[in-house]
Design a protein around this motif. Sequence first.
Motif, PDB file in Angstrom:
ATOM      1  N   LEU A 292       0.833  -1.212   0.000  1.00 62.54           N
ATOM      2  CA  LEU A 292       0.000   0.000   0.000  1.00 62.54           C
ATOM      3  C   LEU A 292       0.865   1.260   0.000  1.00 62.54           C
ATOM      4  N   PHE A 293       1.880   1.233   0.854  1.00 65.91           N
ATOM      5  CA  PHE A 293       2.777   2.406   0.932  1.00 65.91           C
ATOM      6  C   PHE A 293       3.545   2.604  -0.358  1.00 65.91           C
TER       7      PHE A 293
ATOM      8  N   PRO B 178     -12.577  -9.005   3.381  1.00 69.95           N
ATOM      9  CA  PRO B 178     -11.760  -8.117   4.202  1.00 69.95           C
ATOM     10  C   PRO B 178     -10.783  -7.325   3.314  1.00 69.95           C
ATOM     11  N   TYR B 179     -10.602  -6.111   3.651  1.00 66.49           N
ATOM     12  CA  TYR B 179      -9.660  -5.251   2.918  1.00 66.49           C
ATOM     13  C   TYR B 179      -8.762  -4.536   3.880  1.00 66.49           C
ATOM     14  N   ARG B 180      -7.552  -4.207   3.419  1.00 68.90           N
ATOM     15  CA  ARG B 180      -6.622  -3.371   4.174  1.00 68.90           C
ATOM     16  C   ARG B 180      -6.597  -2.050   3.414  1.00 68.90           C
ATOM     17  N   ILE B 181      -6.807  -1.005   4.156  1.00 70.67           N
ATOM     18  CA  ILE B 181      -6.923   0.304   3.492  1.00 70.67           C
ATOM     19  C   ILE B 181      -5.891   1.291   4.027  1.00 70.67           C
TER      20      ILE B 181
ATOM     21  N   ALA C 168      -5.915   3.788  -0.794  1.00 68.05           N
ATOM     22  CA  ALA C 168      -5.616   2.558  -1.535  1.00 68.05           C
ATOM     23  C   ALA C 168      -6.051   1.351  -0.714  1.00 68.05           C
ATOM     24  N   ARG C 169      -6.550   0.301  -1.365  1.00 68.35           N
ATOM     25  CA  ARG C 169      -6.986  -0.883  -0.607  1.00 68.35           C
ATOM     26  C   ARG C 169      -6.473  -2.175  -1.262  1.00 68.35           C
ATOM     27  N   ILE C 170      -6.284  -3.172  -0.423  1.00 74.92           N
ATOM     28  CA  ILE C 170      -5.847  -4.488  -0.912  1.00 74.92           C
ATOM     29  C   ILE C 170      -6.798  -5.536  -0.350  1.00 74.92           C
TER      30      ILE C 170
END
Lengths: 225, 424
Positions: B44-45, B105-108, B124-126
Amino acid sequence: MKILIIEDEQVLAESIKSYFKANDVLCEIAHTIEQSLDKIGIYEYDCILLDLMLPDGNGFDILSELKKQGKTEGVIIISAKETLETRIEGFNLGADDYLTKPFHLSELLVRIQALVRRKNFKGNNSIEFNELEIDVLAKSVSVKGKKIDVTKKEIDLLLYLIGNKNRVLSKSAIAEHLSGDMADMLDNHDFVYAHIKNLKKKLSEAGCDDYIKTVYGLGYKWQND
Amino acid sequence: MTKKLLHKTLRAYLIFSVIVLLISAPLFYFMIEKLYIEDADEALFLRKNEFIKYTVPNVKEADIPIWNKMNRDIKIEPTTPSVSALKDTVFYRHFYDTLYQENEPYRILNAPVTIDGQPYTFSARINLVETDDLIQSITGLFAFILLFLLVGLYFITKRLSIHLWKPFYKTLDTIEQFEIDKAIVTNFSKTDIEEFERLNQAISKLIQKNTAIYNSQREFIENAAHELQTPLAVFQAHIDMLMQHADVTQGQSDILTNLNTAISRLNKLNKNLLLLSKIERNQYVSRENVSINTIFDKQSTFFIEQAEAKNIVVSIELQEEVTLKCNPILAEILISNLFLNAIQHNIYNGYIQIKLSKQSLTFSNTGIKHPLSKKQLFQRFSKINSSSQGNGLGLSIIKKIVDTNGWAINYQYLNDVHHFEIRF
């Protein structure tokens, strides 16, 4: 009757000798094989008593020597050691009987008598005592020529008593004689009394004198008063 | 309860592996998850940095709606108080997936960016793997490992036990077959395992030593018994002579009778000792077909006569013809000793009942009114009552003969009657 006692235990040999003397058996004693062979070479015996363990060798050597010389003396082995093998070897080498120590002198005496009777057998095999006659082969007893009805055991007892005439026989000796192979299983000697009583009764009914005497506390004795 | 060595080690292994797996499974889960999240954050970064470095200089404010339309996972939104991002923030959120109809589930990552001098929020999301799925696959994996480990352990230990412990079990078999009174040569097979070799050597040394001691004792008994025969003969002959003296008093004759009884007992004792050591030395090994009925025919007259002295009634029931493969002399000794035992320890006016069948021979007799100690019964010289005439060897001779033939003897006390049963 003349016998040779081959026995290294001198005391035993002497007591056999003195017991037999009164019953018309003459004994000579040898303590070693060497002495025995000397005596056998010179004299004739009716019977030989042979101990197996002798200071200068084994008694079986004497048996072999007798066979080699063609001697026909009856041999009774008297040994402390008794295994099936020694018994068989003894009989194979020509011994006629085997008696294991310890034994009653009375038993030894009747065995010798029976053996000599067998050896000297000439057609009839009977024993006479005054009015009494025992036919050993036919297993019959007659008093004054008349047969009486007796059991096999009673004939055995009679032969034993007469064979040891004038000798005091302990109840245990009689019991052991009558029991034969089963002697070691004896628990009680009381049955001797019953046999003696029956025999006495049968003999006296047939008109025989009473030869069987009771010796108080000790046993019985065959005696001609 | 004893368990096989294999089971014990296997159990320890199993318990340990289960514990290790149970502890490591959650640890493994957290480790994996942590690594996975870290990796997601890093991505993400990276996207954010790439966006700032390459995209921001080229993007006009007007392009933002198109950008948002074109990019599914990276959005640029105007900074509002609700979506304020003064600094980079990372968090989880679930989005409903209409295609699969489930929450994903997402990581944002929300980060502040400046486009054309205006503050915007970069988001941004994964998509993450579902936790349930992760746990499931880890559990499945671990279950498989566990199963594999257990099966592996089981077979390895089994193989080890069979191969490694083979010499040990061989030694064990040899020791189990060893009987000091039987002339069996104990041979331990060679092994290349030091401990077992030592064990074998120690045991064979022990056996040799004990056998030597046992043999010398047996020889001693036999020699002593043999050596006693001659003095006994002298003793017997002299008593016979002494009895012939005409002047024996009543007191003396009592003594003589007692001496006679004593010497007769001594004689029997000696003969029985010799017999025992002969049986032990395997003098009676030859076997043939022996008719037990014939032995009874031969012996019963004698023993019934003996029993009559105590007024004992003897009943013999030979139900069938019994022929056994054994030594004829020992068979006779066995039955005569059983008879003698039943008479000797009987009471006046008692009875003896004998039953013979193809399976067993039973002697039942009356006697003392309490059961005998089974423990001492067959031991040498263990006299049940001191007044009895027995020499305490009869039953041990019986036991020895029974053992030699591989039969079994059983003693029971029922309704005041002693039963000795021999099972063929």
